[in-house]
Motif scaffolding. Structure first.
Motif, short mmCIF file in Angstrom:
data_model
loop_
_atom_site.label_atom_id
_atom_site.label_comp_id
_atom_site.label_asym_id
_atom_site.label_seq_id
_atom_site.Cartn_x
_atom_site.Cartn_y
_atom_site.Cartn_z
N LEU A 130 0.62 -1.00 0.03
CA LEU A 130 0.00 -0.06 0.02
C LEU A 130 0.82 1.46 0.03
O LEU A 130 0.60 2.28 -0.72
N PRO A 131 1.98 1.43 1.00
CA PRO A 131 2.85 2.33 0.77
C PRO A 131 3.53 2.78 -0.58
O PRO A 131 3.39 3.82 -1.05
N LEU A 132 3.60 1.62 -1.32
CA LEU A 132 4.21 2.15 -2.52
C LEU A 132 2.96 2.35 -3.56
O LEU A 132 3.55 2.93 -4.46
N LEU A 133 2.06 1.87 -3.62
CA LEU A 133 0.82 2.22 -4.40
C LEU A 133 0.38 3.58 -3.98
O LEU A 133 0.33 4.24 -5.20
N GLN A 134 0.50 4.12 -2.94
CA GLN A 134 0.21 5.34 -2.63
C GLN A 134 1.30 6.45 -3.40
O GLN A 134 1.06 7.42 -3.52
N HIS A 135 2.61 5.93 -3.00
CA HIS A 135 3.66 6.72 -3.69
C HIS A 135 3.41 6.87 -5.04
O HIS A 135 3.61 8.10 -5.75
N PHE A 136 3.09 6.00 -5.91
CA PHE A 136 3.00 5.70 -7.12
C PHE A 136 1.90 6.81 -7.67
O PHE A 136 2.00 7.47 -8.54
#
Length: 161
Positions: free
Chosen positions: A87-93
């Motif tokens: 989720l943090p990676l998806l948020q960043h993207f």
């Protein structure tokens, strides 16, 4: 020879051959797979030059930021029941992809209990959101939805089965 072995061996070789492609006219990118084999480079596409990319569709693969794209549509499918997309990676993207206006989250047979993130990310440019849920648990869905806020949303499509 085992079919699963052949698929794994082929995937391990294809990622290397797909690095650094010049695709200046590519507009739509779809990458779907259930579980990549060990050693498979899942972000091979980030090395591509595809400045005209408008639409990206991922299934069970964490999106990575690509340089110089005009991405207006993004779709993320969760279907293997494992947490293959952080989720943090998806948020960043999604936070970095400020031109995305159409966003879609699809949950197919997903019962993974995701850990909610502390802060939601504001996606001000997203105007249309599609949620498609098929035989999935709320523990898989709710943390993804709550990870974002959509102040500019004017179109919401919810499909359930």
């Amino acid at each position: 020879m085992d079919e699963h072995y052949l698929v794994n061996r082929t995937l391990r070789q294809i990622d290397y051959h797909l690095l650094y492609l010049e695709l200046p006219r590519l507009q739509d990118l779809r990458i779907h797979y259930d579980n990549p084999p060990a050693g498979f480079t899942t972000d091979f596409f980030t090395t591509w030059n595809c400045r005209d990319l408008r639409s990206m569709e991922m299934a069970n693969i964490a999106p990575r930021i690509m340089t110089a794209t005009s991405l207006t549509s993004f779709s993320m499918t969760y279907s293997n029941g494992m947490d293959t997309v952080s989720l943090p990676l998806l948020q960043h993207f999604l936070k970095a992809s400020t031109s995305i206006e159409n966003l879609s989250f699809i949950f197919e047979d997903d019962h993974f209990e995701r850990i909610p993130v502390q802060n939601s990310v504001v996606l001000a440019n997203v105007q249309s959101l599609r949620l498609k849920v098929m035989n999935s648990g709320m523990g898989a869905i709710q943390p993804v939805i709550q990870a974002f806020t959509f102040p500019g949303l004017n179109d919401l499509d919810i499909v359930g089965r």
